[in-house]
Design a protein around this motif. Structure first.
Motif, PDB file in Angstrom:
ATOM      1  N   VAL A   1       0.838  -1.204   0.000  1.00 20.61           N
ATOM      2  CA  VAL A   1       0.000   0.000   0.000  1.00 20.61           C
ATOM      3  C   VAL A   1       0.871   1.252   0.000  1.00 20.61           C
ATOM      4  CG1 VAL A   1      -1.657   1.340   1.341  1.00 20.61           C
ATOM      5  CG2 VAL A   1      -1.972  -1.130   1.084  1.00 20.61           C
ATOM      6  N   ALA A   2       1.923   1.242   0.841  1.00 17.54           N
ATOM      7  CA  ALA A   2       2.823   2.395   0.886  1.00 17.54           C
ATOM      8  C   ALA A   2       3.523   2.595  -0.451  1.00 17.54           C
ATOM      9  CB  ALA A   2       3.849   2.211   2.005  1.00 17.54           C
ATOM     10  N   LEU A   3       3.933   1.493  -1.079  1.00 16.10           N
ATOM     11  CA  LEU A   3       4.599   1.594  -2.374  1.00 16.10           C
ATOM     12  C   LEU A   3       3.647   2.109  -3.447  1.00 16.10           C
ATOM     13  CD1 LEU A   3       7.069   1.190  -4.086  1.00 16.10           C
ATOM     14  CD2 LEU A   3       6.502  -1.243  -4.281  1.00 16.10           C
ATOM     15  N   LEU A   4       2.379   1.652  -3.388  1.00 18.19           N
ATOM     16  CA  LEU A   4       1.389   2.162  -4.337  1.00 18.19           C
ATOM     17  C   LEU A   4       1.186   3.666  -4.172  1.00 18.19           C
ATOM     18  CD1 LEU A   4      -1.350  -0.622  -4.220  1.00 18.19           C
ATOM     19  CD2 LEU A   4       0.138  -0.062  -6.146  1.00 18.19           C
ATOM     20  N   MET A   5       1.148   4.135  -2.953  1.00 13.97           N
ATOM     21  CA  MET A   5       0.973   5.562  -2.712  1.00 13.97           C
ATOM     22  C   MET A   5       2.168   6.355  -3.234  1.00 13.97           C
ATOM     23  SD  MET A   5      -0.714   5.445   1.124  1.00 13.97           S
ATOM     24  CE  MET A   5      -0.817   7.232   1.236  1.00 13.97           C
ATOM     25  N   LEU A   6       3.366   5.850  -3.023  1.00 15.32           N
ATOM     26  CA  LEU A   6       4.551   6.531  -3.532  1.00 15.32           C
ATOM     27  C   LEU A   6       4.559   6.552  -5.062  1.00 15.32           C
ATOM     28  CD1 LEU A   6       7.372   5.231  -1.150  1.00 15.32           C
ATOM     29  CD2 LEU A   6       6.406   7.539  -1.248  1.00 15.32           C
ATOM     30  N   THR A   7       4.158   5.433  -5.669  1.00 13.46           N
ATOM     31  CA  THR A   7       4.103   5.377  -7.127  1.00 13.46           C
ATOM     32  C   THR A   7       3.061   6.348  -7.677  1.00 13.46           C
ATOM     33  OG1 THR A   7       4.755   3.049  -7.046  1.00 13.46           O
ATOM     34  CG2 THR A   7       3.790   3.848  -9.100  1.00 13.46           C
ATOM     35  N   ALA A   8       1.908   6.413  -7.018  1.00 13.36           N
ATOM     36  CA  ALA A   8       0.871   7.358  -7.438  1.00 13.36           C
ATOM     37  C   ALA A   8       1.358   8.795  -7.309  1.00 13.36           C
ATOM     38  CB  ALA A   8      -0.400   7.146  -6.611  1.00 13.36           C
ATOM     39  N   LEU A   9       2.076   9.083  -6.234  1.00  8.61           N
ATOM     40  CA  LEU A   9       2.614  10.427  -6.052  1.00  8.61           C
ATOM     41  C   LEU A   9       3.632  10.751  -7.139  1.00  8.61           C
ATOM     42  CD1 LEU A   9       2.856  13.000  -4.375  1.00  8.61           C
ATOM     43  CD2 LEU A   9       4.557  11.836  -2.952  1.00  8.61           C
ATOM     44  N   CYS A  10       4.470   9.779  -7.467  1.00 14.87           N
ATOM     45  CA  CYS A  10       5.445   9.968  -8.544  1.00 14.87           C
ATOM     46  C   CYS A  10       4.747  10.276  -9.857  1.00 14.87           C
ATOM     47  CB  CYS A  10       6.324   8.728  -8.659  1.00 14.87           C
ATOM     48  SG  CYS A  10       7.457   8.728 -10.066  1.00 14.87           S
ATOM     49  N   ASP A  11       3.692   9.519 -10.160  1.00  8.91           N
ATOM     50  CA  ASP A  11       2.950   9.737 -11.398  1.00  8.91           C
ATOM     51  C   ASP A  11       2.289  11.105 -11.410  1.00  8.91           C
ATOM     52  OD1 ASP A  11       1.886   9.040 -13.898  1.00  8.91           O
ATOM     53  OD2 ASP A  11       0.020   8.372 -12.979  1.00  8.91           O
ATOM     54  N   ALA A  12       1.716  11.515 -10.265  1.00 11.64           N
ATOM     55  CA  ALA A  12       1.057  12.811 -10.189  1.00 11.64           C
ATOM     56  C   ALA A  12       2.056  13.949 -10.374  1.00 11.64           C
ATOM     57  CB  ALA A  12       0.336  12.950  -8.845  1.00 11.64           C
ATOM     58  N   VAL A  13       3.219  13.821  -9.765  1.00  9.67           N
ATOM     59  CA  VAL A  13       4.245  14.857  -9.907  1.00  9.67           C
ATOM     60  C   VAL A  13       4.696  14.966 -11.360  1.00  9.67           C
ATOM     61  CG1 VAL A  13       6.614  15.487  -9.295  1.00  9.67           C
ATOM     62  CG2 VAL A  13       5.025  14.729  -7.524  1.00  9.67           C
ATOM     63  N   LEU A  14       4.904  13.812 -12.004  1.00  8.67           N
ATOM     64  CA  LEU A  14       5.307  13.831 -13.406  1.00  8.67           C
ATOM     65  C   LEU A  14       4.227  14.478 -14.280  1.00  8.67           C
ATOM     66  CD1 LEU A  14       6.980  10.350 -14.023  1.00  8.67           C
ATOM     67  CD2 LEU A  14       8.060  12.597 -14.223  1.00  8.67           C
ATOM     68  N   ALA A  15       2.972  14.090 -14.055  1.00 13.04           N
ATOM     69  CA  ALA A  15       1.884  14.636 -14.867  1.00 13.04           C
ATOM     70  C   ALA A  15       1.765  16.142 -14.677  1.00 13.04           C
ATOM     71  CB  ALA A  15       0.566  13.947 -14.496  1.00 13.04           C
ATOM     72  N   ALA A  16       1.818  16.598 -13.424  1.00 16.40           N
ATOM     73  CA  ALA A  16       1.721  18.034 -13.161  1.00 16.40           C
ATOM     74  C   ALA A  16       2.923  18.778 -13.731  1.00 16.40           C
ATOM     75  CB  ALA A  16       1.606  18.278 -11.660  1.00 16.40           C
ATOM     76  N   ALA A  17       4.105  18.188 -13.618  1.00 13.76           N
ATOM     77  CA  ALA A  17       5.303  18.852 -14.134  1.00 13.76           C
ATOM     78  C   ALA A  17       5.258  18.980 -15.651  1.00 13.76           C
ATOM     79  CB  ALA A  17       6.543  18.081 -13.706  1.00 13.76           C
ATOM     80  N   MET A  18       4.718  17.967 -16.335  1.00 19.59           N
ATOM     81  CA  MET A  18       4.629  18.043 -17.785  1.00 19.59           C
ATOM     82  C   MET A  18       3.659  19.134 -18.230  1.00 19.59           C
ATOM     83  SD  MET A  18       6.799  15.867 -18.821  1.00 19.59           S
ATOM     84  CE  MET A  18       6.430  15.713 -20.562  1.00 19.59           C
ATOM     85  N   VAL A  19       2.538  19.244 -17.540  1.00 18.61           N
ATOM     86  CA  VAL A  19       1.591  20.311 -17.869  1.00 18.61           C
ATOM     87  C   VAL A  19       2.212  21.674 -17.555  1.00 18.61           C
ATOM     88  CG1 VAL A  19      -0.678  21.272 -17.378  1.00 18.61           C
ATOM     89  CG2 VAL A  19      -0.375  18.806 -17.470  1.00 18.61           C
ATOM     90  N   ARG A  20       2.880  21.751 -16.425  1.00 18.39           N
ATOM     91  CA  ARG A  20       3.554  23.003 -16.047  1.00 18.39           C
ATOM     92  C   ARG A  20       4.625  23.385 -17.063  1.00 18.39           C
ATOM     93  NH1 ARG A  20       5.562  27.165 -15.350  1.00 18.39           N
ATOM     94  NH2 ARG A  20       6.387  28.135 -13.454  1.00 18.39           N
ATOM     95  N   ALA A  21       5.346  22.385 -17.577  1.00 20.31           N
ATOM     96  CA  ALA A  21       6.412  22.669 -18.536  1.00 20.31           C
ATOM     97  C   ALA A  21       5.857  23.232 -19.838  1.00 20.31           C
ATOM     98  CB  ALA A  21       7.205  21.385 -18.819  1.00 20.31           C
ATOM     99  N   ARG A  22       4.709  22.756 -20.247  1.00 16.88           N
ATOM    100  CA  ARG A  22       4.140  23.208 -21.515  1.00 16.88           C
ATOM    101  C   ARG A  22       3.398  24.531 -21.386  1.00 16.88           C
ATOM    102  NH1 ARG A  22       4.210  19.803 -25.658  1.00 16.88           N
ATOM    103  NH2 ARG A  22       4.795  17.632 -25.326  1.00 16.88           N
ATOM    104  N   ASN A  23       2.675  24.714 -20.297  1.00 18.92           N
ATOM    105  CA  ASN A  23       1.748  25.843 -20.199  1.00 18.92           C
ATOM    106  C   ASN A  23       2.125  26.896 -19.171  1.00 18.92           C
ATOM    107  OD1 ASN A  23       0.117  24.395 -22.027  1.00 18.92           O
ATOM    108  ND2 ASN A  23      -0.744  23.213 -20.344  1.00 18.92           N
TER     109      ASN A  23
END
Length: 458
Positions: free
Chosen positions: A200-222
């Motif tokens: 469960v802890a690993l899933l939460m860390l992975t989800a956080l990693c994915d969210a950070v990447l997704a937000a960073a990509m949107v931030r990088a473009r816009n």
């Protein structure tokens, strides 16, 4: 001040090199109002920036290394690799939406299968020995294979989605496979409840990693604020994202006990969930189209110029993102901007060019209240009607969403009637009115949006 504004709008990297932002995108958007979706509205993208290039390069390099390593050394267990590869391929084949899809995870079954393979330690009680690079190679190859038909139809996954898939799966595999294969994980947590808590802890860390990447990509473009983007990504995980994580973990645990036959059994619930989300997305699309059609009533009746409501909605949403509004607030803002002029249908004679900003305050307030009453009968959230009703209030008494719609509406009305220098002159007039009519922060956010060339998409 006019020279300073011109320099701001023509600054390198922030807009066109002319004296002000072009009105051509507005004209093109108005001509195709009945065809184009609300996103993308107008303007252009800001291009590929350094941060996005770093993410793409890292994902491509990792994929190349993983494929090369796997081709050279071979697969540790072909049956397991083929089973999970087939599952991921099927998940990609059943993806919904395309590269411009608004859904956060358009291929939930493929994502769950990739996560399960990264977290797999045993197969029917026998230890597995696939490493991180093999996980990345199988996931990348299967994802690409399942995307081929979608790419041929012009609706394949975006580079952002593919890069995030590779990097997040690699993150989960790095956190799990070395510890499990070396036996350290069994020594630390065993195979009981602590092992489940570790997953469960690993899933939460992975989800956080994915969210950070997704937000960073949107931030990088816009260049939108990172904090609200990350908050929206994390909030979106409560839907299909949580189902993907839970299914991936359950698949890994089930295969460890029952073998590979557990994969089709535990894929079915996620497929049904995906079908339910697809229907929900269709309802939302129909809902938005209904609101858009209702907003065009003032244009059809000749009260407002063609495309005015959509231009105001586009600008309002862009400014709202610039100011850090959450996704739910942006939806309210967009709907209110689309229907902000609906009260003009109560007028006996249309206002010239629909420019209500020049009317006396009492008349503006009457139109706003009538518009709010109409909106309340349409079934949209009450917050939308409140924004419409409070358009004519003093800006210091308005909610932020109403201030944004008021400013975007005034800008569009002014820019239409100011000649070749309309956008520049309109923005200057808005700045001169910040003392009593418009909030300074909203006007400056609008200036930054226009300096970037309008609005870009995720």
């Amino acid at each position: 001040m006019a020279r300073r504004l011109a320099r701001t709008l023509a600054a390198p990297g922030k807009g066109p090199s002319t004296s002000g932002p072009s009105t051509e995108p507005f004209a093109r958007h108005a001509e195709s109002t009945h065809q184009t979706p609300l996103r993308p509205p107008f303007g252009r993208t800001t291009g590929l920036c350094g941060h996005a290039l770093v993410v793409y390069t890292a994902a491509a390099a990792l994929t190349a290394l993983a494929l090369g390593h796997t081709l050279w050394f071979g697969l540790s267990d072909r049956s397991i690799a083929l089973a999970f590869g087939a599952l991921i391929t099927v998940g990609e084949l059943t993806r919904w939406g395309g590269s411009g899809s608004e859904e956060r995870e358009p291929a939930p079954l493929g994502a769950a299968g990739a996560l399960a393979y990264a977290l797999l330690g045993e197969n029917a009680g026998h230890a597995t020995y696939h490493g991180v690079l093999e996980v990345v190679a199988v996931v990348a190859a299967a994802s690409l294979a399942g995307s081929v038909p979608h790419v041929a139809l012009g609706r394949g996954p975006s580079l952002d989605q593919m890069a995030r898939r590779v990097l997040t799966v690699a993150f989960a595999a790095v956190c799990f496979q070395p510890l499990y294969n070396s036996g350290k994980l069994a020594q630390w947590v065993g195979h009981g409840p602590y092992y489940a808590l570790w997953l469960v802890a690993l899933l939460m860390l992975t989800a956080l990693c994915d969210a950070v990447l997704a937000a960073a990509m949107v931030r990088a473009r816009n260049r939108w604020p990172l904090g609200p983007l990350l908050r929206d990504q994390l909030r979106a995980m409560l839907g299909i994202g949580s189902a993907v994580g839970a299914t991936g973990a359950v698949m890994a645990l089930a295969v460890a006990v029952a073998g590979l036959w557990a994969l089709p059994v535990f894929s079915l619930p996620l497929l049904l969930t995906q079908l339910a989300f697809r229907r929900y997305a269709a309802v939302r699309t129909t809902y938005r189209q209904t609101i858009t059609s209702l907003a065009r009533a003032t244009e059809i009746a000749g009260y407002t110029p063609p495309g005015h409501a959509r231009r105001v909605a586009s600008l309002s949403r862009a400014v709202g993102r610039e100011l850090g509004l959450a996704e739910t607030e942006l939806d309210v803002l967009e709907y209110a901007a689309l229907m902000h002029d609906i009260g003009q249908l109560s007028l006996l004679d249309p206002v010239p060019a629909g420019a209500t900003a020049a009317l006396p305050p009492a008349e503006q307030r009457r139109i706003a209240l009538l518009g709010g009453a109409v909106v309340r009968q349409t079934g949209v959230p009450a917050d939308v009607a409140v924004v419409v009703e409070r358009q004519a209030d003093p800006y210091r008494d308005q909610p932020l969403t109403a201030r944004i719609v008021r400013t975007a509406n005034a800008y569009d009305e002014m820019a239409r009637g100011e000649g070749p220098g309309g956008p520049l002159t309109a923005l200057e007039r808005l700045r001169l009115g910040t003392g009593h009519d418009y909030q300074p922060e909203v006007v400056e956010s609008l200036a930054r949006v226009l300096a970037r060339g309008g609005l870009t998409t995720v």
